[in-house]
Write an enzyme that holds these catalytic residues in place. Structure first.
Site, PDB file in Angstrom:
ATOM      1  CG  PHE A 129      38.140  49.823  48.141  1.00 56.20           C
ATOM      2  CD1 PHE A 129      38.010  48.441  48.111  1.00 56.20           C
ATOM      3  CD2 PHE A 129      37.193  50.588  47.485  1.00 56.20           C
ATOM      4  CE1 PHE A 129      36.934  47.838  47.449  1.00 56.20           C
ATOM      5  CE2 PHE A 129      36.115  49.991  46.826  1.00 56.20           C
ATOM      6  CZ  PHE A 129      35.986  48.609  46.811  1.00 56.20           C
ATOM      7  CG  ASP A 214      40.511  55.838  44.031  1.00 55.27           C
ATOM      8  OD1 ASP A 214      39.504  56.577  43.967  1.00 55.27           O
ATOM      9  OD2 ASP A 214      40.435  54.596  44.146  1.00 55.27           O
ATOM     10  CE  LYS A 243      32.055  54.818  46.959  1.00 56.72           C
ATOM     11  NZ  LYS A 243      33.411  54.311  46.720  1.00 56.72           N
TER      12      LYS A 243
HETATM   13  C1  LIG Z   1      33.955  53.190  46.047  1.00 59.20           C
HETATM   14  C2  LIG Z   1      35.371  53.325  45.638  1.00 59.20           C
HETATM   15  C3  LIG Z   1      35.856  52.726  44.455  1.00 59.20           C
HETATM   16  C4  LIG Z   1      35.000  51.820  43.598  1.00 59.20           C
HETATM   17  O1  LIG Z   1      33.863  52.423  43.123  1.00 59.20           O
HETATM   18  P1  LIG Z   1      32.659  51.505  42.524  1.00 59.20           P
HETATM   19  O2  LIG Z   1      31.714  52.525  41.965  1.00 59.20           O
HETATM   20  O3  LIG Z   1      32.111  50.725  43.650  1.00 59.20           O
HETATM   21  O4  LIG Z   1      33.241  50.652  41.480  1.00 59.20           O
HETATM   22  C5  LIG Z   1      37.160  52.967  44.101  1.00 59.20           C
HETATM   23  N1  LIG Z   1      37.956  53.736  44.853  1.00 59.20           N
HETATM   24  C6  LIG Z   1      37.547  54.314  45.997  1.00 59.20           C
HETATM   25  C7  LIG Z   1      38.485  55.163  46.784  1.00 59.20           C
HETATM   26  C8  LIG Z   1      36.240  54.123  46.429  1.00 59.20           C
HETATM   27  O5  LIG Z   1      35.830  54.670  47.573  1.00 59.20           O
END
Ligand SMILES: *Cc1c(COP(=O)(O)O)cnc(C)c1O
Length: 392
Positions: A129, A214, A243
């Site tokens: 994700f 990520d 986050k």
């Molecule tokens: C939440 C998340 C995203 C996306 O972040 P948003 O602020 O919702 O755009 C991307 N990568 C990972 C691993 C995430 O947990």
């Protein structure tokens, strides 16, 4: 009739009025123990006095001025992130998806700048994700996010998470980078094997690829270190984080080495709001707290305690849980096939504990990093009580 708030979310029928530390309160005054932290965002809990003071102070001075000018808060935050990471330079944006977009744009720019514009494909992991923009849904590659949004952005090849052989086999003359989460969050709390991450670094170096992590969810102390890859001692060339960075204020960052960012010259990328003074005040205040002596040691200790308690819970409830997954304060309880994670999340909420569903039938526990043993005990009591209700 369509709701005035566009119905893109499956929301629980509850609203919160205020928060304090690890607790949220409804307007009626009902208290909830927040082990979701708005999906790993409120890393220091709600209404942390230092964050509130920093944001109030900035709000009275300057909210926004644009990246047409120097922003001292950006210079301060970037210098601190650089000092405490592999990176030499930082781009600020407003969300995780934007951070990953910046990472992906930088990958293409790097190879183009080096005279290899044919190298544009990124190898990503299955069940990943990376966000909900066109590029990041294509990167994530999940049918449930891509459906109805054809044509998909090209340039992503998916291989199983943790499998180095399949990754090597997917490399072509067009491969530019490898992108993975150090712990798959939405995908179900899968922790990368240290050997896998070391292998990714070796493969990237061998083939001249950029390694992108990520750490949008795993970063900012969530696993007990500032960034999760520190556990393994492998560093990426580029990394996105977001986050927890603003403690609840929307802010994201793309960190990179000087080499990886060599093509990012004036005019190549930008964001109107990215790194504005309010966001920088919030994120600098978060770092003030996290960089205090002993902060991460405390997160590691309380994380180990929560894990130990949850392991006992899983062992005592084999009829409900398959296993405990995760690292630090990013933990997941995988439910047996007969129990849907969303149902358990709803029942826990009814009993005053907030958790978050993840892929693979996992219930995610993402408490604020400031919890204490009493909060762990309270959470375990609610989970046990909820399971006992189900049994009768
Ligand atoms: C939440 C998340 C995203 C996306 O972040 P948003 O602020 O919702 O755009 C991307 N990568 C990972 C691993 C995430 O947990």
């Amino acid at each position: 009739m369509i709701p005035v708030v566009m119905p893109t979310y499956g929301r629980a029928d509850i609203a919160f009025e205020r928060g304090e530390g690890p607790y949220l309160f409804t307007a009626e005054g009902r208290r909830y123990l927040d082990f979701g932290s708005g999906v790993a965002v409120t890393a220091l809990g709600h209404a942390h006095p230092h964050l509130v003071a920093a944001l109030k102070d900035q709000a009275e001075k300057l909210w926004h001025c644009s990246n047409l000018y120097r922003v001292p808060g950006q210079e301060k935050l970037a210098a601190r992130l650089v000092e405490h990471s592999f990176a030499d330079t930082v781009f600020f944006c407003n969300s995780g998806a934007e951070a990953m977009e910046a990472c992906l744009k930088m990958v293409r720019k790097y190879h183009d700048h080096a005279g290899n514009p044919q190298k544009y494909r990124v190898i990503v992991a299955k069940n990943a994700f990376h966000g909900r923009t066109f590029a990041t849904i294509a990167a994530g590659g999940q049918e449930k996010h891509l459906k109805g949004f054809d044509p998909h952005m090209p340039g992503f090849d998916h291989v199983p998470y943790g499998n180095l052989n399949e990754l090597r086999n997917a490399i072509t003359e067009e491969t530019a980078a490898i992108l993975v989460e150090t712990v798959q969050g939405e995908g179900g709390l899968r922790v990368a094997d240290p050997e896998y991450l070391r292998g990714l670094r070796r493969v990237a170096d061998e083939y001249g690829l950029l390694l992108v992590f990520d750490e949008v969810q795993t970063g900012m102390g969530r696993t007990g270190k500032l960034f999760a890859h520190e556990w393994v001692g492998v560093t990426p060339d580029i990394m996105g984080t977001a986050k927890g960075l603003g403690g609840g204020f929307p802010v994201g960052a793309c960190l990179a080495t000087e080499r990886a960012a060599s093509g990012m010259t004036p005019g190549t990328h930008g964001s109107t709001f990215g790194g504005n003074p309010l966001a920088m005040a919030a994120a600098n205040a978060v770092l003030d707290v996290m960089l205090e002596d002993g902060f991460f040691e405390r997160v590691q200790a309380i994380g180990a305690h929560l894990q130990a308690e949850l392991e006992k819970l899983v062992a005592a409830h084999r009829d409900v849980f398959v296993e405990l997954r995760g690292r630090g304060l990013m933990l997941g309880l995988r439910c047996v096939d007969g129990l849907t994670n969303g149902d358990l999340v709803a029942r826990l909420m009814a009993n005053g504990l907030l958790t978050v569903p993840a892929g693979d039938n996992v219930v995610r526990l993402l408490p604020p990093l400031i919890i204490e043993e009493s909060h762990v005990a309270e959470a375990l009591e609610i989970i046990t009580r909820t399971l006992n209700e189900t049994a009768t």
